[in-house]
Design a protein around this motif. Structure first.
Motif, PDB file in Angstrom:
ATOM      1  N   LYS A 293       0.859  -1.117  -0.099  1.00 37.65           N
ATOM      2  CA  LYS A 293      -0.017  -0.152   0.128  1.00 37.65           C
ATOM      3  C   LYS A 293       0.901   1.244  -0.019  1.00 37.65           C
ATOM      4  O   LYS A 293       0.422   2.256  -0.430  1.00 37.65           O
ATOM      5  N   GLN A 294       1.924   1.230   0.492  1.00 41.33           N
ATOM      6  CA  GLN A 294       2.909   2.652   0.535  1.00 41.33           C
ATOM      7  C   GLN A 294       2.956   3.107  -0.692  1.00 41.33           C
ATOM      8  O   GLN A 294       3.074   4.136  -0.693  1.00 41.33           O
ATOM      9  N   ASP A 332       4.859  -4.383   6.302  1.00 36.73           N
ATOM     10  CA  ASP A 332       4.098  -3.801   5.399  1.00 36.73           C
ATOM     11  C   ASP A 332       4.558  -4.005   3.943  1.00 36.73           C
ATOM     12  O   ASP A 332       3.999  -3.690   2.853  1.00 36.73           O
ATOM     13  N   TRP A 336       3.119  -9.184   0.629  1.00 37.79           N
ATOM     14  CA  TRP A 336       2.937  -9.205  -0.816  1.00 37.79           C
ATOM     15  C   TRP A 336       3.931  -9.583  -1.789  1.00 37.79           C
ATOM     16  O   TRP A 336       3.947  -9.737  -2.943  1.00 37.79           O
ATOM     17  N   GLN A 399      -5.702   2.891  -8.290  1.00 39.13           N
ATOM     18  CA  GLN A 399      -6.680   3.167  -7.248  1.00 39.13           C
ATOM     19  C   GLN A 399      -7.395   1.963  -6.650  1.00 39.13           C
ATOM     20  O   GLN A 399      -7.467   1.903  -5.375  1.00 39.13           O
ATOM     21  N   TRP A 402      -5.052   0.140  -4.621  1.00 42.48           N
ATOM     22  CA  TRP A 402      -4.765   0.971  -3.154  1.00 42.48           C
ATOM     23  C   TRP A 402      -6.012   0.391  -2.325  1.00 42.48           C
ATOM     24  O   TRP A 402      -5.636   0.151  -1.116  1.00 42.48           O
ATOM     25  N   LEU A 403      -7.320   0.524  -2.848  1.00 35.66           N
ATOM     26  CA  LEU A 403      -8.299  -0.416  -1.952  1.00 35.66           C
ATOM     27  C   LEU A 403      -8.159  -1.489  -1.560  1.00 35.66           C
ATOM     28  O   LEU A 403      -8.245  -1.831  -0.354  1.00 35.66           O
ATOM     29  N   TYR A 405      -5.372  -3.406  -1.335  1.00 35.84           N
ATOM     30  CA  TYR A 405      -4.153  -3.321  -0.121  1.00 35.84           C
ATOM     31  C   TYR A 405      -4.814  -2.865   1.096  1.00 35.84           C
ATOM     32  O   TYR A 405      -4.473  -3.765   2.175  1.00 35.84           O
ATOM     33  N   HIS A 406      -5.700  -1.848   1.194  1.00 38.54           N
ATOM     34  CA  HIS A 406      -6.024  -1.398   2.655  1.00 38.54           C
ATOM     35  C   HIS A 406      -7.059  -2.478   3.042  1.00 38.54           C
ATOM     36  O   HIS A 406      -7.404  -2.125   4.556  1.00 38.54           O
ATOM     37  N   ILE A 407      -7.851  -3.012   2.257  1.00 45.31           N
ATOM     38  CA  ILE A 407      -9.154  -3.840   2.873  1.00 45.31           C
ATOM     39  C   ILE A 407      -8.437  -5.045   3.559  1.00 45.31           C
ATOM     40  O   ILE A 407      -8.706  -5.580   4.133  1.00 45.31           O
ATOM     41  N   LYS A 408      -7.408  -5.689   2.601  1.00 45.53           N
ATOM     42  CA  LYS A 408      -6.789  -6.753   2.893  1.00 45.53           C
ATOM     43  C   LYS A 408      -6.072  -6.970   4.049  1.00 45.53           C
ATOM     44  O   LYS A 408      -5.746  -7.913   4.855  1.00 45.53           O
ATOM     45  N   LYS A 409      -5.260  -5.738   4.175  1.00 44.63           N
ATOM     46  CA  LYS A 409      -4.361  -5.697   5.367  1.00 44.63           C
ATOM     47  C   LYS A 409      -4.687  -4.754   6.403  1.00 44.63           C
ATOM     48  O   LYS A 409      -4.841  -3.387   6.270  1.00 44.63           O
TER      49      LYS A 409
END
Length: 409
Positions: A293-294, A332, A336, A399, A402-403, A405-409
């Motif tokens: 995500k970074q 982080d 992945w 985009q 990004w969504l 990555y933020h949902i899964k982690k």
């Protein structure tokens, strides 16, 4: 180590170091029918010195995944070269190229992988000057023929100092041998965050199709991961004899090579449960793409840089002024990667796919179809969703990532 030994076949990483260290030349390296480099032993020459077993991964029962204590003793950076021209020519953040040039300046001979346009394969070469490093750029998603370069290293390891870029299995074998010879301190070993190596039969069919579609008999150069569409899109660039680039990829529909590579069904069997990709015990530096995500919205490329040894930290300090970087956390990054993961393909399907790849009459796409026909309904729907996402401009695709990555982690 005989190729007829089924255990050796299953565990052989195809690093080819066994042949390089054999003092009697009893081991040769050949592609087997499934498209993997394998050692073949001439029993008439073998004197049972066991040097080959001392550098071979399959004989080592003490390899363990690096734990948090080991990871915490290393430094992880996310970074990329400041030079936009260099960054654009590389597949990630350009750190490997920068390191290679610095190492040559420091008096090291550099060993890396180039694309051999005569044989349409990858091979390791030894570069002594900076102008010889240009073909090292770019990831090669196929096995490299390492024997010739490794043999030269074995012959000269006590009189020369080398910096060697390779996969974790290459670096493991070199580390073991160099420690046996008590010359490890003369070497810098740099490996990669590795997913595994596919059958060369996949690449043979793919590049044959490329030549037919582009009406070319020879391909001068292949970039497996171009940034034509931006960092993070898998796109093959082919350059032909007259220097004119031809962009060949069905990335916006399906890419047969990458479909099969990421199916995990045509990887070398040693890659399925390889512990070497999940340990930092044998390398000085490990490099890779910093997925996660970074940097998911970054379009230029970011490298993950693991500095394991004091030698690595000293070397990075020599190039740090040319790099934009910041320290990151392994939590982080590693989720992945293929770190700690086991590939568990359907064995009967894998055998079918490898058999199809052997048969010149079977089109490459037919093997892709065979794989997809055996997918579950959910997996098929995920594949359809990914195909739709790939049709979007890369900025929109990122985009969505990004969504995710933020949902899964």
């Amino acid at each position: 180590m005989n190729i007829l030994d089924s255990s050796a076949i299953r565990k052989c990483t195809s690093c080819q170091m066994c042949a390089a260290v054999c003092p009697k030349g009893a081991i040769t390296i050949e592609l087997d029918m499934n498209g993997f480099y394998r050692p073949i032993v001439d029993d008439n020459k073998c004197v049972d010195c066991s040097i080959c077993t001392k550098v071979c991964y399959k004989f080592d029962t003490c390899i363990s995944v690096s734990d948090n204590q080991k990871l915490n003793s290393t430094i992880l950076y996310g970074g990329f070269v400041k030079d936009p021209g260099l960054l654009n020519k590389t597949t990630s953040g350009g750190i490997a190229d920068l390191l290679a040039h610095q190492l040559v300046k420091d008096g090291y001979k550099c060993v890396g992988v180039v694309y051999d346009s005569e044989n349409d394969n990858a091979k390791d070469i030894i570069a002594c000057r900076e102008n010889e490093l240009k073909d090292f750029k770019g990831s090669k998603y196929i096995q490299s023929y390492t024997f010739s370069a490794f043999k030269e290293i074995v012959k000269t390891c006590k009189t020369e100092k080398y910096a060697i870029f390779g996969t974790p299995c290459h670096i493991y074998a070199l580390d073991r041998y160099l420690k046996l010879k008590k010359v490890r301190d003369n070497f810098v070993l740099i490996d990669l965050y590795c997913h595994g190596c596919p059958s060369m039969n996949v690449w043979k069919k793919f590049i044959k199709d490329v030549k037919i579609k582009t009406r070319q008999s020879k391909i001068d150069y292949v970039n497996f991961r171009s940034k034509i569409k931006g960092w993070g899109s898998f796109y093959v660039v082919v350059v032909v004899v007259d220097g004119k680039p031809i962009y060949y990829s069905s990335d916006d529909k399906n890419n047969d090579f990458y479909d099969l590579f990421f199916s995990d069904h045509i990887l070398n069997e040693a890659c399925h449960d390889c512990k070497l990709r999940s340990t930092l015990d044998y390398t000085d530096i490990r490099l890779g793409d910093f997925w996660g995500k970074q940097y998911v919205l970054n379009n230029k490329g970011v490298s993950a840089i693991s500095l394991v040894s004091d030698r690595a930290r000293s070397l990075f300090s020599e190039i740090s002024s040319y790099v934009s970087y910041q320290q990151e956390k392994y939590d982080d990054f590693l989720p992945w990667q293929s770190w700690g993961k086991i590939h568990a393909p359907n064995q009967s399907l894998r055998e079918l796919m490898l058999k199809q790849l052997q048969d010149e009459k079977v089109p490459l796409h037919a093997t892709v179809i065979s794989f997809k026909e055996h997918q579950t309904f959910v997996t098929k729907m995920i594949g359809v969703a990914k195909s739709i996402v790939h049709l979007l401009p890369l900025s929109f695709e990122k985009q969505i990532r990004w969504l995710f990555y933020h949902i899964k982690k």
